[in-house]
Design a protein around this motif. Structure first.
Motif, mmCIF file in Angstrom:
data_model
loop_
_atom_site.group_PDB
_atom_site.id
_atom_site.type_symbol
_atom_site.label_atom_id
_atom_site.label_comp_id
_atom_site.label_asym_id
_atom_site.label_seq_id
_atom_site.Cartn_x
_atom_site.Cartn_y
_atom_site.Cartn_z
ATOM 1 N N ALA A 62 51.453 31.581 -33.072
ATOM 2 C CA ALA A 62 52.652 30.744 -33.120
ATOM 3 C C ALA A 62 53.178 30.501 -31.715
ATOM 4 C CB ALA A 62 53.716 31.417 -33.973
ATOM 5 N N ASN A 63 53.211 31.547 -30.935
ATOM 6 C CA ASN A 63 53.692 31.446 -29.567
ATOM 7 C C ASN A 63 52.843 30.501 -28.740
ATOM 8 O OD1 ASN A 63 55.820 32.373 -28.148
ATOM 9 N ND2 ASN A 63 55.145 34.510 -28.137
ATOM 10 N N THR A 64 51.545 30.691 -28.828
ATOM 11 C CA THR A 64 50.624 29.858 -28.068
ATOM 12 C C THR A 64 50.775 28.396 -28.464
ATOM 13 O OG1 THR A 64 49.136 31.732 -28.329
ATOM 14 C CG2 THR A 64 48.220 29.771 -27.327
ATOM 15 N N LEU A 65 50.828 28.145 -29.771
ATOM 16 C CA LEU A 65 50.869 26.760 -30.244
ATOM 17 C C LEU A 65 52.160 26.063 -29.843
ATOM 18 C CD1 LEU A 65 49.270 26.857 -33.791
ATOM 19 C CD2 LEU A 65 48.309 26.005 -31.656
ATOM 20 N N THR A 66 53.288 26.745 -29.990
ATOM 21 C CA THR A 66 54.542 26.091 -29.597
ATOM 22 C C THR A 66 54.543 25.844 -28.095
ATOM 23 O OG1 THR A 66 55.548 28.274 -29.584
ATOM 24 C CG2 THR A 66 56.018 26.891 -31.482
ATOM 25 N N GLY A 67 53.908 26.735 -27.349
ATOM 26 C CA GLY A 67 53.777 26.535 -25.902
ATOM 27 C C GLY A 67 53.005 25.262 -25.591
ATOM 28 N N TYR A 68 51.841 25.125 -26.231
ATOM 29 C CA TYR A 68 51.033 23.921 -26.017
ATOM 30 C C TYR A 68 51.816 22.678 -26.413
ATOM 31 C CZ TYR A 68 46.813 26.897 -25.885
ATOM 32 O OH TYR A 68 45.874 27.820 -25.589
ATOM 33 N N ALA A 69 52.474 22.752 -27.548
ATOM 34 C CA ALA A 69 53.175 21.584 -28.071
ATOM 35 C C ALA A 69 54.291 21.173 -27.123
ATOM 36 C CB ALA A 69 53.716 21.881 -29.459
ATOM 37 N N SER A 70 55.050 22.144 -26.632
ATOM 38 C CA SER A 70 56.127 21.823 -25.703
ATOM 39 C C SER A 70 55.566 21.184 -24.449
ATOM 40 C CB SER A 70 56.890 23.082 -25.294
ATOM 41 O OG SER A 70 57.187 23.845 -26.403
ATOM 42 N N ALA A 71 54.424 21.710 -23.998
ATOM 43 C CA ALA A 71 53.809 21.161 -22.794
ATOM 44 C C ALA A 71 53.451 19.694 -22.995
ATOM 45 C CB ALA A 71 52.567 21.962 -22.425
ATOM 46 N N ILE A 72 52.901 19.381 -24.164
ATOM 47 C CA ILE A 72 52.525 17.989 -24.439
ATOM 48 C C ILE A 72 53.767 17.095 -24.467
ATOM 49 C CG2 ILE A 72 51.628 16.446 -26.243
ATOM 50 C CD1 ILE A 72 49.592 18.641 -26.913
ATOM 51 N N ILE A 73 54.825 17.621 -25.073
ATOM 52 C CA ILE A 73 56.054 16.827 -25.167
ATOM 53 C C ILE A 73 56.663 16.608 -23.782
ATOM 54 C CG2 ILE A 73 58.413 16.830 -26.055
ATOM 55 C CD1 ILE A 73 57.215 18.370 -28.517
ATOM 56 N N ILE A 74 56.690 17.660 -22.982
ATOM 57 C CA ILE A 74 57.267 17.531 -21.631
ATOM 58 C C ILE A 74 56.435 16.577 -20.788
ATOM 59 C CG2 ILE A 74 57.672 18.792 -19.473
ATOM 60 C CD1 ILE A 74 58.490 21.196 -21.310
ATOM 61 N N ASP A 75 55.122 16.683 -20.954
ATOM 62 C CA ASP A 75 54.196 15.814 -20.252
ATOM 63 C C ASP A 75 54.517 14.352 -20.576
ATOM 64 O OD1 ASP A 75 52.006 15.966 -18.518
ATOM 65 O OD2 ASP A 75 50.691 15.203 -20.141
ATOM 66 N N TYR A 76 54.690 14.080 -21.861
ATOM 67 C CA TYR A 76 54.989 12.728 -22.332
ATOM 68 C C TYR A 76 56.327 12.267 -21.766
ATOM 69 C CZ TYR A 76 56.216 8.956 -25.556
ATOM 70 O OH TYR A 76 56.599 7.761 -26.095
ATOM 71 N N GLN A 77 57.292 13.163 -21.799
ATOM 72 C CA GLN A 77 58.634 12.853 -21.314
ATOM 73 C C GLN A 77 58.598 12.503 -19.833
ATOM 74 O OE1 GLN A 77 61.546 16.102 -22.024
ATOM 75 N NE2 GLN A 77 61.724 16.066 -19.808
ATOM 76 N N ASN A 78 57.843 13.261 -19.057
ATOM 77 C CA ASN A 78 57.746 12.989 -17.619
ATOM 78 C C ASN A 78 57.070 11.649 -17.364
ATOM 79 O OD1 ASN A 78 58.940 15.407 -17.182
ATOM 80 N ND2 ASN A 78 57.030 16.493 -16.661
ATOM 81 N N ARG A 79 56.041 11.357 -18.160
ATOM 82 C CA ARG A 79 55.293 10.131 -17.950
ATOM 83 C C ARG A 79 56.179 8.904 -18.186
ATOM 84 N NH1 ARG A 79 51.250 8.854 -21.331
ATOM 85 N NH2 ARG A 79 51.230 11.023 -21.992
ATOM 86 N N ILE A 80 56.954 8.921 -19.289
ATOM 87 C CA ILE A 80 57.774 7.727 -19.563
ATOM 88 C C ILE A 80 58.986 7.659 -18.638
ATOM 89 C CG2 ILE A 80 57.056 7.362 -21.971
ATOM 90 C CD1 ILE A 80 59.563 8.865 -22.848
#
Lengths: 347, 248
Positions: free
Chosen positions: A107-125
């Motif tokens: 659970a920890n690992t997955l939420t970490g990955y997911a947050s990273a993807i979201i932050i990545d997307y947020q930075n890009r836009i």
């Protein structure tokens, strides 16, 4: 010789590729209330990542709980209505991540990955704008809000202890009688072989029930792991697993002649696979196909999943009937094999 | 019934695949007789004995033990026989008394019977002081004598002894044989395998197995006469040299 040369190779392969705590291709579900440009592109980001596979698109909140109960998904992503509008107008949007924390590490690992993807997307836009976009991620750890490790290892320890006590001890005591010559004496007596075997197994059945009780008491009162499901169901399933282990022990004892061999077989053929392939130490989902297939014949895998479902997730028999049936089948199989082997020895 | 036949074998055979462990053996044993069953290692003695004890089913041939058929009634036979194997076969981690209680129990004897019999055996073996001692700490000779007493604890019709005196000193062996005679006087038939030829002389009749077949069967005196030998040792060597099968 083969063992000496082959062992390092096998170990490197197993530990290097198969047994990693890294989670790949985890099945996730998406509940998208907005269905706009932003959510669509974020979802495709998730899908493109090697960590996630979008397995299900849900339409209402009730389905989220159901999917988790089925145990098919590890993570759910929920976009509220007007995700893109909020982002455009207020530069702010919300997304909720719900993870199955009955395995806290995953659970920890997955939420970490997911947050990273979201932050990545947020930075890009955000990159060519003065005012930054912010996507707030709200996380919910289902079943185990505090991410306690005990939620994971209590079921694992239960599987391990039962297997060790039942299989190894049954095998060893019966083989000991063979070594001592007392087994022969009992077999020439009017005692029926079936009764002898049952009599040998009963003490360990009782011992194991006491073990379960003490593990459960300790985990509830000392580790504060709740028993969310029916305690009777938990006991019923545990006794089923004990019977599987006992029959395995009988099978081993029917086939070997010395206590050392019995011990060695119990350790190598049971203990290690249980440790590595039950899903207790390493998530099974990430293993390569051959190992994943192998894990299906490890009885502890099914018991581990049952205990987690009943104890942590609070599920009932209708959600675990498949696992129960598999354990039942294994018991019948091992028992018939053991009786058959026993008979061959007599003939 | 004093001279009735308690064991009879007729062309009894046991095959393991191609290997014929016991090859058409025929013999009869009378009630109260001490029947010596001799043969080199690998001659098939133990296999033959296991068939008579109901531990293993014959491939072909007929046999009855205590009037019961070894095919149909092998479970019933177990009630009327006692057995002592070449391996020491009492529970090391139980006391002398507990061992007797256990064996009495598995033969479904009443508590009353077990109590009386235990007292009798302890008295007979002068083991009263050791009643509550773990069997592990007894000297080997005592253990063997105790094991024999336990084998006839339930007063069987026949007792099978598989090399009962292996590794025991001559004095104890003598005592052991005295116990065998006593049992025989009580009407218990004794079926014994041994490697000691002096022991063979103690038997009423002796059979010698070579390569799965019974090569000779008679009283020790008659055997010595037939083979022109001075001792059973010589008789045995003359016969055993014919063996083609390697000892295991």
């Amino acid at each position: 010789m083969f063992i000496l040369l082959g062992m390092p190779v096998v170990q490197i392969v197993i530990f290097g590729f198969a047994l990693t705590n890294e989670v790949k291709n985890a099945n996730i579900a998406v509940l998208d209330y907005s269905k706009d440009a932003a959510t669509t592109s974020l979802i495709s980001e998730f899908n493109a990542s090697r960590y996630f596979d979008v397995e299900k698109n849900l339409v209402n909140y009730g389905q989220v709980g159901k999917e988790f109960k089925k145990g098919k998904i590890k993570l759910a992503i929920i976009f509220p209505p007007n995700f893109n509008e909020d982002l455009q107008h207020f530069n702010k949007a919300q997304v909720q991540l719900i993870a199955d924390a009955s395995d806290p590490n995953v659970a920890n690992t997955l939420t970490g990955y997911a947050s990273a993807i979201i932050i990545d997307y947020q930075n890009r836009i955000t990159s060519n704008r003065k005012l930054p976009y912010t996507i707030n991620t709200e996380m919910r750890m289902l079943y185990n809000p505090q991410l306690k490790g005990a939620f994971n290892f209590v079921p694992g320890v239960m599987a391990m202890v039962l297997l060790l006590v039942c299989t190894m001890m049954t095998a060893i005591t019966i083989v000991k009688e063979k070594e001592m010559g007392t087994m022969e004496i009992i077999l020439v007596s009017p005692m029926r072989p079936q009764i002898v075997v049952i009599a040998k197994a009963v003490p360990y059945l009782l011992l194991s029930v006491i073990n379960i009780i003490s593990i459960l008491l300790l985990s509830v009162y000392a580790l504060e792991v709740p028993i969310n499901g029916s305690i009777f169901l938990l006991f019923f399933e545990s006794i089923l697993f004990i019977l599987v282990s006992l029959s395995l022990g009988l099978l081993i004892s029917a086939g070997v002649a010395s206590q050392q061999t019995a011990m060695f077989i119990s350790l190598v053929a049971l203990f290690l696979p249980t440790l590595m392939l039950s899903g207790f130490m390493f998530p099974i989902e990430n293993m390569p196909l051959p190992l994943r297939t192998m894990s299906n014949i490890v009885p502890a895998k099914w018991y581990y999943s049952i205990v987690k479902s009943v104890m942590i997730k609070g599920l009932g028999i209708k959600d675990i009937w498949k696992e129960t049936l598999i354990l039942f089948g294994m018991m019948i199989f091992f028992l018939t094999m053991a009786i058959k082997k026993f008979k061959i020895r007599l003939a | 019934m004093s001279n009735g036949i308690v064991i009879s074998a007729n062309k009894l055979t046991k095959r393991f695949g191609d290997f014929v462990a016991v090859d058409h053996i025929s013999f009869e044993v009378n009630k109260g007789e001490i029947f010596g069953f001799l043969g080199a290692n690998g001659a098939g003695k133990t296999t033959a004995m296991r068939m008579l004890c109901g531990l293993s089913l014959p491939t072909s041939g007929l046999a009855t033990v205590a009037g019961l058929d070894v095919y149909k009634d092998n479970e019933k036979i177990k009630k009327s026989i006692g057995y002592m194997s070449q391996k020491f076969s009492l529970y090391d981690d139980l006391t002398v008394k507990e061992n007797m209680q256990f064996y009495g129990g598995i033969y479904h004897k009443s508590n009353e019977f077990i109590k009386n019999k235990t007292a009798f055996i302890l008295d007979q073996l002068h083991l009263q002081k050791e009643a509550n001692v773990l069997v592990r700490s007894l000297p080997l000779g005592w253990k063997q004598k105790l094991a024999f007493s336990v084998a006839i604890f339930h007063e069987p019709e026949i007792v099978f002894l598989d090399e009962p005196t292996g590794g025991v000193d001559p004095v104890t062996r003598r005592e052991f044989w005295n116990m065998i005679y006593q049992a025989s006087e009580l009407g218990i038939t004794v079926f014994v395998t041994t490697h000691y030829m002096d022991e063979a002389e103690y038997c009423n009749r002796v059979s010698i197995m070579v390569d799965g077949r019974i090569e000779a069967l008679d009283t020790p005196a008659q055997l010595k006469k037939n083979y022109g030998a001075a001792s059973m040792d010589e008789v045995f060597l003359k016969l055993a040299r014919k063996a083609v099968r390697a000892a295991d």
